[in-house]
Design an enzyme around this catalytic site. Sequence first.
Site, short mmCIF file in Angstrom:
data_model
loop_
_atom_site.label_atom_id
_atom_site.label_comp_id
_atom_site.label_asym_id
_atom_site.label_seq_id
_atom_site.Cartn_x
_atom_site.Cartn_y
_atom_site.Cartn_z
N TYR A 294 0.78 -1.03 0.05
CA TYR A 294 -0.10 -0.06 0.01
C TYR A 294 0.86 1.22 -0.05
O TYR A 294 1.82 1.65 0.88
CB TYR A 294 -0.93 -0.04 1.21
N TYR A 345 -6.67 3.51 -6.68
CA TYR A 345 -6.77 3.61 -5.15
C TYR A 345 -8.18 3.19 -4.96
O TYR A 345 -8.87 3.80 -4.43
CB TYR A 345 -6.33 4.85 -4.85
#
Length: 395
Positions: A294, A345
């Site tokens: 991430y 995202y």
Amino acid sequence: MNRERRSLRGRVAVAGIGETTYHRHGRSPDAEFKLALQAILAACRDAGINPREIDGFASYSDDRSDASRLAAALGLPRLRSATMQWGGGGGGCCAAVANGAAAIATGQADCVVVFRALAQGQHGRFGQVSGIDTISGEKAYLMPYGVLSPPQRFAMRVRRFMHEHGVRQEALRSIALASYHHAQANPRAVMHGKPLDAQIYDDSRWITEPFHLYDCCMENDGAAAVVLVSAERAKDLLQKPAYLLGAACGSGYRTGAIPHASPAYGSASFGTVAPDLYAMAGVGPSDVGVVQSYENFTGGVVMALAEHGFFKPKEANDFLTLDNLIAPSGRLPLNTSGGNLAECYMHGFELVLEAVRQVRGTSTSQAARSDVALVIGGPMVTPVSNLLLGSEAVL
């Protein structure tokens, strides 16, 4: 109690993955709930199961697509499990998978869909600070002094880490370049066809030092989902199973202390979580062939990879080079679909789907070693989570 009996290792598998088209924030033609349904149905098609076999849902970051409403829309005969990971924002992307897997392993459900859906045109942008009339908690210690946005908050932690260990800007740049490099091979990526090079990165504007524009994740609309079933059931479905080897969630001592007063300040919060993951999975850093980490911001990836044992902090500059981070033959291929920076995202959930593709051998940037794939969720928040997926050969 025998610790083996308390493990998820090899008991649950990802049988299907699905996603919508990914859009820039505010550009989706569909409502958030519809996006969730589209991703769920796509994951069921991929697995080759009837959607009415679903009997559980799991998500995180306060996803607005309520499990009971999803069950009604899909015509499920019954709903047996509905879990929401508490706190940590995108740090819960792996924990949600663990929660769904735990429901299956303990007999609370047979087929769980884990998902994340976002429509920022419908509900507002995450990265924009506006419309706040009252503040409390951490914000009360930050916003009066002009620390308004996530880049500002996290830049201070990254700058501390860089100062303590001599990490240079080039290490952050290599992470951004690797994500964009892989996105050029991935037609699903929002930044497909928009390559990034060192000069463009260096010339881009500062958001808040040490973050250039390309160190910061995108904001997108879309949805992604995975179907979890028992390991035994997965063998009879369409796709090669990606087995859960391990999962962990949490944070260390006083990580949530405010205001910015945690003892391990320059940290991604994986100091206690990474050892738990490896202990459950029965593997170590040297066994991992590919990582999906991430990137809320590239600096958090540097800290997270160090805390997962791939290098010592003072070795970051030597390890984090573009050649080391790209598939197929890099030392540790990273974010092989483009990640949060260049694919999309979905609060990190797209990283879980890419880890599954790597284990299956179907990634657009396939790593040479992909029998063990690591997903790292939400560096620098609390709680964080992580996940190891593997092929049958690893079990």
